[in-house]
Design an enzyme around this catalytic site. Structure first.
Site, PDB file in Angstrom:
ATOM      1  N   ASP A  67      24.943  -4.992  18.560  1.00 25.49           N
ATOM      2  CA  ASP A  67      23.575  -4.470  18.722  1.00 25.49           C
ATOM      3  C   ASP A  67      22.449  -4.788  17.858  1.00 25.49           C
ATOM      4  OD1 ASP A  67      24.116  -2.098  17.310  1.00 25.49           O
ATOM      5  OD2 ASP A  67      23.236  -1.272  19.535  1.00 25.49           O
ATOM      6  N   ASN A 136      19.225  10.322  23.834  1.00 27.91           N
ATOM      7  CA  ASN A 136      18.920  10.103  25.140  1.00 27.91           C
ATOM      8  C   ASN A 136      20.649   9.432  26.139  1.00 27.91           C
ATOM      9  OD1 ASN A 136      19.348   7.219  24.582  1.00 27.91           O
ATOM     10  ND2 ASN A 136      16.998   6.646  24.880  1.00 27.91           N
ATOM     11  N   HIS A 138      22.424   6.230  24.910  1.00 28.75           N
ATOM     12  CA  HIS A 138      22.856   5.444  24.940  1.00 28.75           C
ATOM     13  C   HIS A 138      24.048   5.167  24.127  1.00 28.75           C
ATOM     14  CE1 HIS A 138      19.962   4.052  21.088  1.00 28.75           C
ATOM     15  NE2 HIS A 138      21.535   4.825  20.926  1.00 28.75           N
ATOM     16  N   GLU A 143      20.866   1.336  27.170  1.00 28.84           N
ATOM     17  CA  GLU A 143      19.664   2.499  27.841  1.00 28.84           C
ATOM     18  C   GLU A 143      19.786   2.999  28.998  1.00 28.84           C
ATOM     19  OE1 GLU A 143      18.636   3.515  24.746  1.00 28.84           O
ATOM     20  OE2 GLU A 143      16.875   2.340  24.124  1.00 28.84           O
TER      21      GLU A 143
HETATM   22  C1  F6R Z   1      23.842   1.651  16.512  1.00 32.18           C
HETATM   23  C2  F6R Z   1      23.604   2.128  17.881  1.00 32.18           C
HETATM   24  C3  F6R Z   1      23.259   2.775  17.896  1.00 32.18           C
HETATM   25  C4  F6R Z   1      24.057   4.127  17.396  1.00 32.18           C
HETATM   26  C5  F6R Z   1      22.993   5.286  18.464  1.00 32.18           C
HETATM   27  C6  F6R Z   1      23.433   6.674  17.359  1.00 32.18           C
HETATM   28  O1  F6R Z   1      24.301   0.365  16.282  1.00 32.18           O
HETATM   29  O2  F6R Z   1      24.150   0.846  19.002  1.00 32.18           O
HETATM   30  O3  F6R Z   1      23.719   3.078  19.461  1.00 32.18           O
HETATM   31  O4  F6R Z   1      24.873   4.563  17.884  1.00 32.18           O
HETATM   32  O5  F6R Z   1      21.453   5.446  17.977  1.00 32.18           O
HETATM   33  O6  F6R Z   1      22.759   6.518  16.215  1.00 32.18           O
HETATM   34  P1  F6R Z   1      23.228   7.410  14.613  1.00 32.18           P
HETATM   35  O7  F6R Z   1      24.306   7.668  14.892  1.00 32.18           O
HETATM   36  O8  F6R Z   1      22.681   6.765  14.071  1.00 32.18           O
HETATM   37  O9  F6R Z   1      22.989   8.717  15.164  1.00 32.18           O
END
Ligand code: F6R
Length: 244
Positions: A67, A136, A138, A143
């Site tokens: 992403d 959340n 995701h 989302e």
């Molecule tokens: C990043 C992504 C997000 C993260 C998620 C957790 O490419 O796709 O979904 O994996 O927000 O982020 P961290 O690992 O920083 O806690």
């Protein structure tokens, strides 16, 4: 789906690195999608070390970036592109035709989604996808409430994602939209690995593994996947019911 609980973040990261290395070793032309963020960072660093020390062929696999934040340049250290370049693409010296990241600066984002989908379709499907989990629930930028059958798409970021996402950036940064592989890719991947560590992820991990399966918590879809692995450390697992 299987759940694997490791003593700590280092143990978890080493295990994930080993799994990715084995995937590349047994199928050198694997197509693997990588998330950015804190959860997989150590695993990626260990992966680079493993691939080099064991002289595993890395010139044939394809890296897909999960992403990107819309309107954030790849030169910005908070971007997913910057993260993947610094931690995987450069250290492994991947050639330009070995990876594809979303261009989140283009005017035609729906064309960009189509280009990504065509690129993956041409390769077949994803052999492996490594994802984290947002506070959340995701996965990628899928989302709460997002339909589960989407491939690449653009989405308005949830308030939690806009706030928590500030941790990747040096100064206050306007984050409003994301471009992401959809949950249909997670569903179709031959292996899907979700990583989480630390106590702050414990409430969402409990909801993901023990709550109702619902689009309101996108990560609950992992429970429907035969090839889904939720790999977490003890701290992230600390609110789960004790196993019988
Ligand atoms: C990043 C992504 C997000 C993260 C998620 C957790 O490419 O796709 O979904 O994996 O927000 O982020 P961290 O690992 O920083 O806690």
């Amino acid at each position: 789906m299987t759940t694997h609980i490791f003593d700590d973040h280092a143990d978890l990261s080493f295990r994930v690195a080993r799994l990715i290395a084995e995937q590349i070793k047994t199928k050198p032309d694997s197509v693997i999608c990588f998330a950015s963020g804190e959860s997989p960072l150590l695993a990626y660093n260990l992966l680079v070390t493993l691939l080099k020390s064991e002289k595993i062929e890395t010139s044939k696999f394809t890296l897909i970036g999960l992403d990107e934040w819309i309107d954030i340049t790849p030169e910005n250290p908070g971007s997913c592109a910057y993260f993947l370049h610094s931690n995987l693409i450069q250290p492994l010296n991947l050639s330009v035709d070995q990876y594809r990241l979303f261009n989140a600066l283009t005017e035609d984002l729906s064309q960009e989604c189509e280009t990504m989908d065509k690129f993956i379709l041409k390769k077949g499907s994803l052999d492996m996808i490594i994802v984290g989990i947002g506070m959340n629930g995701h996965i990628g930028f899928n989302e709460p409430g997002v339909p589960q059958n989407l491939y690449s798409h653009v989405i308005d970021l949830d308030e939690t994602t806009r706030t928590v996402g500030q941790k990747y950036f040096e100064g206050k940064t306007q984050l409003s939209k994301g471009i992401t592989l959809g949950l249909q890719y997670v569903r179709e991947a031959k292996t899907a690995i979700l990583m989480a560590s630390g106590e702050r992820k414990a409430p969402i991990i409990r909801e993901t593994l023990e709550g109702e399966i619902t689009t309101t918590v996108p990560a609950t879809m992992m429970r429907e996947l035969e090839n889904g692995h939720v790999m977490i450390d003890r701290n992230a697992a600390s609110l789960l019911k004790p196993q019988e």
